[in-house]
Design a protein around this motif. Structure first.
Motif, mmCIF file in Angstrom:
data_model
loop_
_atom_site.group_PDB
_atom_site.id
_atom_site.type_symbol
_atom_site.label_atom_id
_atom_site.label_comp_id
_atom_site.label_asym_id
_atom_site.label_seq_id
_atom_site.Cartn_x
_atom_site.Cartn_y
_atom_site.Cartn_z
ATOM 1 N N GLY A 1 0.732 -1.242 0.174
ATOM 2 C CA GLY A 1 -0.112 0.067 0.055
ATOM 3 C C GLY A 1 0.688 1.165 -0.046
ATOM 4 O O GLY A 1 0.302 2.555 0.075
ATOM 5 N N GLY A 2 2.019 1.162 -0.132
ATOM 6 C CA GLY A 2 2.905 2.410 -0.156
ATOM 7 C C GLY A 2 3.346 2.943 1.239
ATOM 8 O O GLY A 2 3.696 3.876 1.307
ATOM 9 N N GLY A 3 3.531 1.987 2.251
ATOM 10 C CA GLY A 3 3.615 2.267 3.511
ATOM 11 C C GLY A 3 5.088 1.710 4.169
ATOM 12 O O GLY A 3 5.707 0.984 3.257
ATOM 13 N N LEU A 4 5.412 2.133 5.125
ATOM 14 C CA LEU A 4 6.569 1.353 5.951
ATOM 15 C C LEU A 4 6.255 1.224 7.295
ATOM 16 O O LEU A 4 5.466 1.775 8.026
ATOM 17 C CB LEU A 4 7.756 2.618 5.990
ATOM 18 N N CYS A 5 6.649 0.025 7.661
ATOM 19 C CA CYS A 5 6.258 -0.477 9.043
ATOM 20 C C CYS A 5 7.394 0.287 10.119
ATOM 21 O O CYS A 5 8.672 0.084 9.583
ATOM 22 C CB CYS A 5 6.444 -2.022 9.265
ATOM 23 N N ARG A 6 6.977 0.910 10.938
ATOM 24 C CA ARG A 6 7.761 1.612 11.903
ATOM 25 C C ARG A 6 7.680 1.143 13.346
ATOM 26 O O ARG A 6 6.448 0.715 13.647
ATOM 27 C CB ARG A 6 7.636 3.082 11.843
ATOM 28 N N MET A 7 8.485 1.065 14.159
ATOM 29 C CA MET A 7 8.354 0.789 15.566
ATOM 30 C C MET A 7 8.042 2.093 16.423
ATOM 31 O O MET A 7 8.710 3.130 16.126
ATOM 32 C CB MET A 7 9.821 0.066 16.181
ATOM 33 N N GLY A 8 7.077 2.157 17.403
ATOM 34 C CA GLY A 8 6.823 3.038 18.139
ATOM 35 C C GLY A 8 5.791 4.045 17.652
ATOM 36 O O GLY A 8 4.754 4.172 18.304
ATOM 37 N N SER A 9 6.301 4.863 16.627
ATOM 38 C CA SER A 9 5.539 6.005 16.368
ATOM 39 C C SER A 9 5.919 6.498 14.767
ATOM 40 O O SER A 9 6.969 6.131 14.364
ATOM 41 C CB SER A 9 5.505 7.176 17.219
ATOM 42 N N CYS A 10 5.022 7.034 14.106
ATOM 43 C CA CYS A 10 5.207 7.338 12.851
ATOM 44 C C CYS A 10 6.220 8.787 12.873
ATOM 45 O O CYS A 10 6.128 9.533 13.901
ATOM 46 C CB CYS A 10 3.932 7.803 12.130
ATOM 47 N N VAL A 11 6.876 9.028 11.830
ATOM 48 C CA VAL A 11 7.621 10.080 11.937
ATOM 49 C C VAL A 11 6.912 11.477 11.459
ATOM 50 O O VAL A 11 5.772 11.211 10.756
ATOM 51 C CB VAL A 11 9.043 9.975 11.012
ATOM 52 N N SER A 12 7.479 12.732 11.586
ATOM 53 C CA SER A 12 7.004 13.799 10.701
ATOM 54 C C SER A 12 6.464 13.772 9.471
ATOM 55 O O SER A 12 7.458 13.213 8.727
ATOM 56 C CB SER A 12 7.950 14.851 11.128
ATOM 57 N N GLY A 13 5.251 14.062 9.121
ATOM 58 C CA GLY A 13 4.844 14.099 7.558
ATOM 59 C C GLY A 13 4.402 12.821 7.296
ATOM 60 O O GLY A 13 4.198 12.333 6.083
ATOM 61 N N GLU A 14 4.174 11.850 8.385
ATOM 62 C CA GLU A 14 3.584 10.385 8.055
ATOM 63 C C GLU A 14 2.360 10.316 8.910
ATOM 64 O O GLU A 14 2.281 11.014 10.059
ATOM 65 C CB GLU A 14 4.414 9.400 8.339
ATOM 66 N N TYR A 15 1.236 9.408 8.559
ATOM 67 C CA TYR A 15 0.213 9.435 9.429
ATOM 68 C C TYR A 15 0.248 7.698 9.769
ATOM 69 O O TYR A 15 0.468 6.824 8.919
ATOM 70 C CB TYR A 15 -1.209 9.740 8.677
ATOM 71 N N LEU A 16 -0.657 7.318 10.669
ATOM 72 C CA LEU A 16 -0.955 5.744 11.028
ATOM 73 C C LEU A 16 -1.933 5.504 9.987
ATOM 74 O O LEU A 16 -3.315 5.858 10.223
ATOM 75 C CB LEU A 16 -1.218 5.690 12.209
ATOM 76 N N ALA A 17 -1.559 4.437 9.231
ATOM 77 C CA ALA A 17 -2.840 3.872 8.221
ATOM 78 C C ALA A 17 -3.265 2.583 8.663
ATOM 79 O O ALA A 17 -4.528 2.523 8.969
ATOM 80 C CB ALA A 17 -2.133 3.512 7.067
ATOM 81 N N HIS A 18 -2.493 1.831 9.324
ATOM 82 C CA HIS A 18 -3.168 0.613 10.381
ATOM 83 C C HIS A 18 -1.693 -0.008 10.859
ATOM 84 O O HIS A 18 -0.789 0.596 10.931
ATOM 85 C CB HIS A 18 -3.771 -0.427 9.321
ATOM 86 N N TYR A 19 -1.913 -1.167 11.538
ATOM 87 C CA TYR A 19 -0.856 -1.688 12.245
ATOM 88 C C TYR A 19 -0.198 -2.745 11.503
ATOM 89 O O TYR A 19 -0.881 -3.577 10.783
ATOM 90 C CB TYR A 19 -1.274 -2.363 13.571
ATOM 91 N N CYS A 20 1.219 -2.917 11.574
ATOM 92 C CA CYS A 20 1.637 -4.232 10.970
ATOM 93 C C CYS A 20 1.504 -5.278 11.983
ATOM 94 O O CYS A 20 1.334 -6.104 11.552
ATOM 95 C CB CYS A 20 3.312 -3.917 10.686
ATOM 96 N N PHE A 21 2.049 -4.983 13.030
ATOM 97 C CA PHE A 21 1.910 -5.695 14.358
ATOM 98 C C PHE A 21 1.470 -5.182 15.494
ATOM 99 O O PHE A 21 2.174 -4.146 16.125
ATOM 100 C CB PHE A 21 3.128 -6.604 14.594
ATOM 101 N N GLU A 22 0.189 -5.116 15.807
ATOM 102 C CA GLU A 22 -0.682 -4.437 16.795
ATOM 103 C C GLU A 22 -0.076 -4.629 18.056
ATOM 104 O O GLU A 22 0.001 -5.894 18.465
ATOM 105 C CB GLU A 22 -2.005 -4.387 16.715
ATOM 106 N N PRO A 23 0.178 -4.022 19.109
ATOM 107 C CA PRO A 23 0.259 -2.407 19.059
ATOM 108 C C PRO A 23 1.491 -1.659 18.969
ATOM 109 O O PRO A 23 1.632 -0.789 19.271
ATOM 110 C CB PRO A 23 -0.373 -2.054 20.504
ATOM 111 N N VAL A 24 2.628 -2.281 18.551
ATOM 112 C CA VAL A 24 3.723 -2.029 18.634
ATOM 113 C C VAL A 24 4.480 -1.468 17.126
ATOM 114 O O VAL A 24 4.846 -0.379 17.282
ATOM 115 C CB VAL A 24 4.892 -3.227 19.017
#
Length: 65
Positions: free
Chosen positions: A28-51
């Motif tokens: 879907g054009g996203g990146l899995c990140r640990m903890g929180s999204c960086v500036s300029g990004e939004y939370l689309a969904h979870y790769c592995f909830e809730p981390v």
């Protein structure tokens, strides 16, 4: 023993909530990140909830709508 604990944690993360996994996020054009999204990004969904979050660029979201 330590490997069993890691396997248990991985299985519990993949079966928890609405976790879609990294393939869905990357496709879907996203990146899995640990903890929180960086500036300029939004939370689309979870790769592995809730981390591990699936974060997508805000600029992609505005151009798609």
């Amino acid at each position: 023993m330590g490997i069993l604990v890691l396997v248990f944690i991985f299985i519990s993360l993949t079966q928890h909530g609405d976790a879609h996994g990294p393939d869905s996020c990357n496709h879907g054009g996203g990146l899995c990140r640990m903890g929180s999204c960086v500036s300029g990004e939004y939370l689309a969904h979870y790769c592995f909830e809730p981390v591990i979050l699936c974060c997508k660029n805000l600029s992609l979201a505005t151009s798609e709508s």
